[in-house]
Scaffold this motif. Structure first.
Motif, mmCIF file in Angstrom:
data_model
loop_
_atom_site.group_PDB
_atom_site.id
_atom_site.type_symbol
_atom_site.label_atom_id
_atom_site.label_comp_id
_atom_site.label_asym_id
_atom_site.label_seq_id
_atom_site.Cartn_x
_atom_site.Cartn_y
_atom_site.Cartn_z
ATOM 1 N N MET A 359 0.834 -1.208 0.000
ATOM 2 C CA MET A 359 0.000 0.000 0.000
ATOM 3 C C MET A 359 0.870 1.260 0.000
ATOM 4 O O MET A 359 0.535 2.261 -0.655
ATOM 5 C CB MET A 359 -0.922 -0.018 1.217
ATOM 6 N N VAL A 360 1.980 1.238 0.714
ATOM 7 C CA VAL A 360 2.900 2.391 0.683
ATOM 8 C C VAL A 360 3.480 2.548 -0.722
ATOM 9 O O VAL A 360 3.570 3.665 -1.256
ATOM 10 C CB VAL A 360 4.013 2.234 1.733
ATOM 11 N N GLU A 361 3.869 1.453 -1.333
ATOM 12 C CA GLU A 361 4.412 1.522 -2.691
ATOM 13 C C GLU A 361 3.359 1.994 -3.682
ATOM 14 O O GLU A 361 3.685 2.657 -4.677
ATOM 15 C CB GLU A 361 4.979 0.161 -3.081
ATOM 16 N N ALA A 362 2.098 1.712 -3.403
ATOM 17 C CA ALA A 362 1.023 2.214 -4.265
ATOM 18 C C ALA A 362 0.940 3.737 -4.203
ATOM 19 O O ALA A 362 0.672 4.398 -5.216
ATOM 20 C CB ALA A 362 -0.311 1.589 -3.853
ATOM 21 N N ILE A 363 1.165 4.308 -3.020
ATOM 22 C CA ILE A 363 1.172 5.772 -2.899
ATOM 23 C C ILE A 363 2.294 6.353 -3.765
ATOM 24 O O ILE A 363 2.073 7.293 -4.552
ATOM 25 C CB ILE A 363 1.365 6.198 -1.434
ATOM 26 N N ARG A 364 3.474 5.803 -3.621
ATOM 27 C CA ARG A 364 4.630 6.284 -4.400
ATOM 28 C C ARG A 364 4.374 6.180 -5.892
ATOM 29 O O ARG A 364 4.646 7.122 -6.663
ATOM 30 C CB ARG A 364 5.865 5.476 -4.020
ATOM 31 N N ASP A 365 3.828 5.046 -6.335
ATOM 32 C CA ASP A 365 3.639 4.818 -7.766
ATOM 33 C C ASP A 365 2.506 5.669 -8.338
ATOM 34 O O ASP A 365 2.557 6.065 -9.500
ATOM 35 C CB ASP A 365 3.371 3.331 -8.027
#
Length: 523
Positions: A359-365
């Motif tokens: 979910m954190v990587e989804a924010i970044r992407d």
């Protein structure tokens, strides 16, 4: 007549201050007289702790000291938590407060906002001075800025009695030149180069002291062909690079990489337990043979090292580079293996961690080049263990070091004021309860902030720790806000999404004007 309050603002502006975060009160009205000129932007938080956290977030992103104006007594005590967080994370923050009139100090007369000794409380954290003579204002500002920026950064405090603020004040002289950071001696540089040239498996450890030295650190790593292990405050410095190990030194895989190294170079990192021994198992490899570089002499004295050099990390790397013999070996392969193994460890630590990290990587992407400012919440803990951000200094939170809950909203607002870039405040429903009113500041200032609330209706991290300790779970289920109604009360656009990366990406990519609130229904 030009007053102390007016000269103060002139002196701040002359030192590059562009923004002040503060709540006016009867004890600071004369300070606000100086702000009437409009030379410095004023942002009004809802609580002095929020003012401190805003100053912190502003400083981390801008590289300039964050400045807060607070009243005497409760204004100072409310700000102390934020000052302690800044102290722990080496963030330059200047708190300027009132204090009662000079003749009353220390007498216990029962005056409004009276403390027995306000400066004594602050002195436990950072340098503090009281302005009794208007002629001392310029030199006092010089000393405060030198304390914040002349070595290891941190907070500083100036208190001004109410009967001094309105006194006539002479024109201030030009600001003093800031002390220059120490430079490593040529002989020490040669010794470091010799040790590193002889190594076959070097590793570099970097911390927040390298945040603005990305180019120099990368060039050094490439010359040494050395994997680079990054603490939380160093994430993003070498995003996507083949030598990057964006994983905590608290993980077994990262520790194995360090243990197998025949030379360790530690740059701008305090080697604190929250980054290097988060699980308090004492299994960090012996670092007594390391080469350590830090601005702070006290820090260098706290850990045994083969070679300790007092210097700024970027300047050291630039000075060391021409003394090295560049080589190419298996650094990238070692970095990739350690990164892959560290990521695989997450599921063993907690079965929910891989999904939280996703979910954190989804924010970044979804929002490339943005900033993510975290509070103490489970996906932040997961990402602190293993996450690579796409912007230097673009990932920071209060879940290491001092660990103050409620840091996120204020720090995100300060970051947005400093950068103008999109900021995501990642906060749990529990943390949001600490400083919920600060969301209105983002509305007032029309800031591009997404308040992303991880709602598991609990202090779940603490509840799970109680379970692990085989004690009854008590006090970990405070009822959360109804986030839709709360967003409406704050005049924030609102969306609710399940804990699914693609659903979160879609919500984040939706057009926005000003701030918004997105609730993640955590599993």
């Amino acid at each position: 007549m030009t007053t102390v309050g007016e000269r103060l603002v002139e002196g701040l502006a002359a030192r590059g201050v562009e923004v002040v975060f503060g709540i006016p009160g009867v004890h600071t009205i004369e300070l606000y007289r100086g702000l009437a000129s409009g030379a410095i932007r004023h942002v009004t938080p809802r609580h002095e702790q929020g003012a401190g956290f805003m100053a912190d977030g502003y400083a981390r992103v801008s590289g300039k000291p964050g400045v807060a104006f607070v009243i005497t007594g409760p204004g100072v005590t409310n700000t102390l938590t934020a000052m302690a967080q800044a102290k722990a994370d080496s963030v330059p923050m200047l708190v300027i407060s009132g204090v009662n009139r000079r003749a009353s100090l220390g007498l216990g007369l029962g005056m409004l906002h009276e403390l027995p000794d306000q400066a004594a409380m602050v002195r436990a954290l950072c340098p503090t001075e009281r302005l009794d003579d208007p002629a001392d204002l310029g030199p006092m500002l010089d000393r405060a800025f030198a304390a914040m920026l002349g070595g290891r950064p941190g907070p500083a405090h100036i208190e001004i009695p109410t009967d001094v603020m309105g006194l006539p004040c002479p024109a201030l002289e030009a600001p003093a030149v800031l002390p220059q950071p120490p430079e490593a001696a040529p002989q020490a540089l040669e010794e470091a180069a010799s040790l590193l040239d002889a190594a076959q498996r070097p590793v570099i450890l970097i911390g927040g002291g390298c945040r603005r030295a990305g180019a120099q650190v990368q060039a050094l790593a490439e010359a040494l062909d050395a994997p680079v292990v990054q603490t939380t405050n160093a994430r993003g410095i070498m995003h996507g690079h083949t030598l990057t190990v964006a994983a905590s030194a608290s993980l077994a895989a990262t520790r194995a990489l360090i243990r197998e190294a025949d030379a360790v170079l530690a740059l701008g990192t305090e080697l604190g337990p929250t980054d290097y021994d988060a699980y308090v198992n004492g299994q960090l490899p012996d670092l007594s043979g390391m080469i350590r570089v830090d601005l702070c002499a006290d820090q260098l004295a706290r850990h045994k090292a083969r070679l300790a050099l007092r210097a700024e990390a970027g300047a050291f790397a630039a000075a060391l580079l021409p003394r090295l013999t560049p080589r190419k070996g298996d650094g990238a392969a070692r970095a990739e293996a350690a990164s892959r193994a560290a990521r695989a460890e997450l599921a063993d630590l907690h079965p929910a961690m891989p999904d939280q990290l996703a979910m954190v990587e989804a924010i970044r992407d979804a929002l490339p080049g943005g900033l993510i400012v975290g509070d103490s919440t489970q996906p932040v803990y997961a990402a602190n263990l293993c996450y690579d951000h796409d912007r230097p200094g673009g990932w920071f939170n209060a879940a290491t070091g001092y660990g103050a809950l409620g840091f996120g909203p204020g720090a995100a607002i300060g970051a947005a004021v400093a950068s103008g870039a999109h900021v995501t405040c990642l906060i749990g429903d529990g943390g949001l309860g600490f400083d919920p009113a600060e969301l209105r500041v983002a509305v007032d200032e029309a800031l591009p902030v997404t308040f992303l609330v991880w709602n598991n209706a609990a202090f779940r991290e603490i509840a799970e720790a109680m379970i692990a300790a085989q004690t009854k779970v008590i006090g970990c289920s405070p009822s959360p806000f109804d986030m839709g109604h709360f967003a409406a009360a704050c005049s924030l656009p609102f969306a609710r999404v399940p804990q699914e990366p693609e659903a979160l990406k879609a919500a984040l990519r939706a057009p926005m004007q000003g701030p918004r609130l997105i609730e993640v229904q955590a599993r």
